[in-house]
Design a protein around this motif. Structure first.
Motif, mmCIF file in Angstrom:
data_model
loop_
_atom_site.group_PDB
_atom_site.id
_atom_site.type_symbol
_atom_site.label_atom_id
_atom_site.label_comp_id
_atom_site.label_asym_id
_atom_site.label_seq_id
_atom_site.Cartn_x
_atom_site.Cartn_y
_atom_site.Cartn_z
ATOM 1 N N GLN A 1 0.808 -1.224 0.000
ATOM 2 C CA GLN A 1 0.000 0.000 0.000
ATOM 3 C C GLN A 1 0.843 1.276 0.000
ATOM 4 O O GLN A 1 0.493 2.262 -0.659
ATOM 5 N N TYR A 2 1.955 1.253 0.748
ATOM 6 C CA TYR A 2 2.716 2.493 0.934
ATOM 7 C C TYR A 2 4.175 2.411 0.472
ATOM 8 O O TYR A 2 4.908 3.384 0.610
ATOM 9 N N GLY A 3 4.579 1.258 -0.053
ATOM 10 C CA GLY A 3 5.966 1.085 -0.454
ATOM 11 C C GLY A 3 6.436 2.101 -1.482
ATOM 12 O O GLY A 3 7.597 2.514 -1.479
ATOM 13 N N HIS B 1 14.364 0.250 -2.445
ATOM 14 C CA HIS B 1 14.615 1.512 -1.737
ATOM 15 C C HIS B 1 15.425 2.471 -2.603
ATOM 16 O O HIS B 1 15.086 3.653 -2.730
ATOM 17 N N LEU B 2 16.475 1.954 -3.238
ATOM 18 C CA LEU B 2 17.307 2.793 -4.095
ATOM 19 C C LEU B 2 16.515 3.296 -5.297
ATOM 20 O O LEU B 2 16.666 4.440 -5.724
ATOM 21 N N CYS B 3 15.666 2.417 -5.853
ATOM 22 C CA CYS B 3 14.858 2.818 -7.001
ATOM 23 C C CYS B 3 13.834 3.873 -6.598
ATOM 24 O O CYS B 3 13.536 4.799 -7.356
ATOM 25 N N PHE B 4 13.301 3.756 -5.379
ATOM 26 C CA PHE B 4 12.343 4.749 -4.888
ATOM 27 C C PHE B 4 13.026 6.104 -4.739
ATOM 28 O O PHE B 4 12.473 7.140 -5.112
ATOM 29 N N ARG B 5 14.244 6.098 -4.216
ATOM 30 C CA ARG B 5 14.997 7.351 -4.087
ATOM 31 C C ARG B 5 15.249 7.961 -5.461
ATOM 32 O O ARG B 5 15.187 9.179 -5.627
ATOM 33 N N LEU B 6 15.544 7.108 -6.429
ATOM 34 C CA LEU B 6 15.789 7.583 -7.785
ATOM 35 C C LEU B 6 14.535 8.237 -8.355
ATOM 36 O O LEU B 6 14.594 9.293 -8.984
ATOM 37 N N TRP B 7 13.372 7.628 -8.107
ATOM 38 C CA TRP B 7 12.108 8.175 -8.612
ATOM 39 C C TRP B 7 11.807 9.529 -7.972
ATOM 40 O O TRP B 7 11.415 10.479 -8.637
ATOM 41 N N ILE B 8 12.022 9.622 -6.654
ATOM 42 C CA ILE B 8 11.799 10.888 -5.951
ATOM 43 C C ILE B 8 12.713 11.971 -6.501
ATOM 44 O O ILE B 8 12.297 13.119 -6.740
ATOM 45 N N HIS B 9 13.988 11.620 -6.710
ATOM 46 C CA HIS B 9 14.960 12.590 -7.233
ATOM 47 C C HIS B 9 14.531 13.078 -8.620
ATOM 48 O O HIS B 9 14.628 14.269 -8.929
#
Length: 253
Positions: free
Chosen positions: A167-169, A234-242
């Motif tokens: 749901q929140y990942g 986690h790394l991919c999520f950071r990449l998306w946010i960036h």
């Protein structure tokens, strides 16, 4: 005068942090390339397995983890584990130069806090109690207090994986961080046990026949594989946010 075992562990732990910190940057660059060519790892994609940079990061991480593993053989976990925070410093510095990610003032404060905390713990790290077999570690690991901790930790991981991650990942980075951190606490114990088993075996006191040795090895493999899986997300999520932060000014204008 020979180098003390704590000093050997300290040097190996610091080298491990350098390798692991660099591996995050290499893997993130690999994930960035993979995201441009296919499905992101954060939503179930595995195109990053075809990226040489990702594999370079993985090999670098393996080297770092091996150094970390050997460090546990020589020094107590209370000394080795806090030094893992130094990988954050290495990642932050390399990200600033290689990924063009600006370190904020709060980020600098966080890095300094990691350094101060690690130094304080290292200075006051106790000498490790000598263990003569894996069975002794098993006795310590099966004490009621630790079993309660393991049960609570596994329960929290299952809740994060089964409920919060779907749901929140993709919207809350703390989900992946929580899973990796909780599993990491169990990894430390199992890796320490395996390290001691190898050390004793090399000294002539074989630990291979003990079922506890293989149990700790199994636990370590499960924990490491789980951490690697969610670390990539986690790394991919950071990449998306960036990426979103870079595009945001275009939408505002």
């Amino acid at each position: 005068m020979g180098v003390s075992e704590n000093t050997k562990g300290l040097i190996l732990a610091m080298a491990s942090s350098a390798f692991i910190g660099a591996s995050f940057i290499l893997k993130k660059k690999g994930l960035k390339s993979a995201a441009a060519a296919g499905t992101r790892a954060g939503v179930g994609g595995y195109t990053y397995l075809l990226e040489p940079l990702w594999w370079a990061g993985m090999i670098t991480m393996i080297v770092g983890e091996v150094a970390n593993f050997v460090a546990y053989v020589y020094a107590p976990a209370v000394l080795v584990t806090p030094l893992g925070a130094l990988s954050i410093i290495v990642s932050a510095v390399l990200a600033h130069f290689l990924l063009k990610e600006r370190i904020t003032k709060m980020g600098i404060v966080g890095c300094l806090t990691c350094i101060v905390g690690s130094v304080v713990i290292v200075i006051h790290a106790p000498q490790e109690h000598s263990l003569n077999s894996v069975e002794e570690i098993w006795v310590l690991a099966t004490q009621t207090a630790f079993l309660i901790y393991v049960a609570v930790t596994i329960s929290l991981v299952l809740v994060l994986v089964l409920h919060f991650e779907p749901q929140y990942g993709q919207t809350n980075i703390l989900v992946y961080l929580g899973i990796c951190s909780l599993m990491g606490s169990l990894t430390v114990v199992s890796i320490k046990a395996i390290g001691i088993a190898i050390k004793l075996t090399l000294e002539g006191v074989s630990q291979i026949a003990y079922p506890q040795t293989w149990f700790f090895l199994t636990v370590a493999i499960i924990c490491v594989v789980t951490q690697l899986n969610y670390l990539n997300k986690h790394l991919c999520f950071r990449l998306w946010i960036h990426s979103m932060l870079q595009l945001l000014p275009q939408y505002i204008m």
